[in-house]
Design a protein around this motif. Structure first.
Motif, PDB file in Angstrom:
ATOM      1  N   PRO A   1      63.239   8.008 -22.760  1.00  0.00           N
ATOM      2  CA  PRO A   1      63.694   8.992 -23.756  1.00  0.00           C
ATOM      3  C   PRO A   1      65.195   8.950 -24.002  1.00  0.00           C
ATOM      4  CG  PRO A   1      63.187  10.053 -21.661  1.00  0.00           C
ATOM      5  CD  PRO A   1      62.705   8.639 -21.542  1.00  0.00           C
TER       6      PRO A   1
ATOM      7  N   GLU B   1      59.783  19.599 -31.317  1.00  0.00           N
ATOM      8  CA  GLU B   1      59.034  18.819 -32.310  1.00  0.00           C
ATOM      9  C   GLU B   1      59.270  19.377 -33.714  1.00  0.00           C
ATOM     10  OE1 GLU B   1      56.640  16.269 -32.302  1.00  0.00           O
ATOM     11  OE2 GLU B   1      56.974  15.696 -30.228  1.00  0.00           O
TER      12      GLU B   1
ATOM     13  N   THR C   1      63.939  10.669 -29.118  1.00  0.00           N
ATOM     14  CA  THR C   1      62.899  11.011 -28.160  1.00  0.00           C
ATOM     15  C   THR C   1      63.489  11.894 -27.067  1.00  0.00           C
ATOM     16  OG1 THR C   1      63.330   8.925 -27.002  1.00  0.00           O
ATOM     17  CG2 THR C   1      61.520   8.952 -28.592  1.00  0.00           C
TER      18      THR C   1
ATOM     19  N   ASP D   1      61.180  13.987 -30.940  1.00  0.00           N
ATOM     20  CA  ASP D   1      59.881  13.414 -30.572  1.00  0.00           C
ATOM     21  C   ASP D   1      59.692  13.561 -29.063  1.00  0.00           C
ATOM     22  OD1 ASP D   1      57.538  12.007 -30.288  1.00  0.00           O
ATOM     23  OD2 ASP D   1      58.392  10.050 -30.762  1.00  0.00           O
ATOM     24  N   ASN D   2      58.838  14.488 -28.643  1.00  0.00           N
ATOM     25  CA  ASN D   2      58.584  14.717 -27.228  1.00  0.00           C
ATOM     26  C   ASN D   2      57.705  13.603 -26.664  1.00  0.00           C
ATOM     27  OD1 ASN D   2      58.261  16.094 -24.679  1.00  0.00           O
ATOM     28  ND2 ASN D   2      56.227  16.691 -25.391  1.00  0.00           N
ATOM     29  N   VAL D   3      58.201  12.884 -25.649  1.00  0.00           N
ATOM     30  CA  VAL D   3      57.458  11.743 -25.123  1.00  0.00           C
ATOM     31  C   VAL D   3      56.244  12.175 -24.307  1.00  0.00           C
ATOM     32  CG1 VAL D   3      59.534  10.312 -25.079  1.00  0.00           C
ATOM     33  CG2 VAL D   3      58.850  11.543 -23.000  1.00  0.00           C
TER      34      VAL D   3
END
Length: 310
Positions: free
Chosen positions: A242, A208, A183, A213-215
């Motif tokens: 993250p 991405e 993240t 995984d972009n929070v």
């Protein structure tokens, strides 16, 4: 087996590399910009001006030196372009360009960010045709490079830049495909509450694509592209916790890093907090987006050799 993400990527690549309508004849160029306005050029532009870092970036990437450029205010022109812009007229900040200077350098095309040129668009258009662009997403970048290439008489070169970029994204994604998706949070602001970017913003979208995984999550209004993100409390950021934090540049001390919660974030505890350069803020240009990939590869994709196009 090809993943769903890879299938979608391939579909997007085919769609985005399809020819964009533009040339109506060898001597007459017609383009539709992101306002929906049609520009008519009697010949390819040779004296472009930039009310955006993108305009300077794409012009230089296509072998054209702009006659005037905007800057980052007190920070001046972007470092990664500065050596190639020595002697080029300055227009001041992109949100308030000096139109007298713009007129004096006699451009035959102005490449600008739509949201920053709306208030002066009619006046700019009396000086030179205005190519006003949305420069938020990866799709925006690909389309903008294609349109600029057509306007500058370098459509094939622009297409090649886009193809090479997409190929490199795919290559890096495959190198990172067998790892768990860490993240990541992209933050800016010098205040006590950081600003967190949504998934559609170009750098986070690239992350991405490369299996991070972009929070920040998906934007509430994907069609408009605005807002780019939202303010988030440190308590809420700790809830996402993250693995990696990327910090965009700011002219002030980041007050949120003094919050007692900051040291408890996993990224901070594991020394996975990285400051990234200013081109991450306006990364739609061919040079900028390659540099962003360089940074991601160097900082986050351990075990993959860095490959710079600069």
């Amino acid at each position: 087996m090809i993943s769903l993400r890879q299938q979608i990527n391939r579909i997007l690549i085919v769609a985005l590399l399809s020819p964009v309508p533009g040339l109506s004849s060898e001597s007459d160029i017609r383009l539709t910009d992101d306002r929906g306005d049609t520009l008519r050029l009697s010949a390819p532009a040779v004296r472009p001006a930039a009310i955006s870092t993108f305009g300077a970036d794409v012009a230089l990437a296509l072998g054209r030196t702009p006659v005037a450029v905007t800057d980052y205010g007190i920070e001046g022109v972007p470092d990664y372009l500065a050596s190639q812009l020595v002697g080029v007229a300055g227009l001041g900040p992109r949100h308030q360009p000096n139109l007298e200077v713009l007129s004096s350098v006699r451009p035959d095309l102005v490449i600008g960010i739509r949201r920053y040129t709306e208030k002066d668009g009619d006046q700019i258009s009396t000086i030179a045709p205005l190519l006003a662009l949305d420069l938020i997403t990866v799709d925006d970048s690909l389309r903008a490079v294609s349109l600029a290439g057509q306007a500058l008489g370098a459509a094939e070169e622009a297409s090649e830049l886009n193809q090479n970029f997409l190929a490199r994204v795919q290559e890096l994604a495959e190198l990172n495909s067998n790892k768990t998706e860490p993240t990541v949070a992209l933050l800016t602001s010098g205040s006590e509450t950081p600003f967190l970017y949504y998934d559609h913003f170009l750098p986070t979208a690239m992350l991405e694509q490369l299996n991070f995984d972009n929070v920040g999550g998906a934007p509430p209004n994907p069609a408009s592209g605005i807002p780019l993100g939202y303010r988030i409390s440190l308590e809420a950021l700790l809830g996402f916790d993250p693995d990696i934090i990327l910090l965009l540049p700011t002219s002030r001390q980041r007050a949120f890093t003094l919050n007692p919660i900051w040291p408890y974030l996993t990224a901070v505890r594991n020394d996975n907090v990285y400051e990234v350069p200013h081109y991450w803020k306006e990364g739609a240009g061919p040079k900028a987006r390659e540099l962003i990939l360089d940074d991601i590869q160097r900082l986050l994709l351990t075990g993959t050799p860095a490959e710079s196009t600069e």
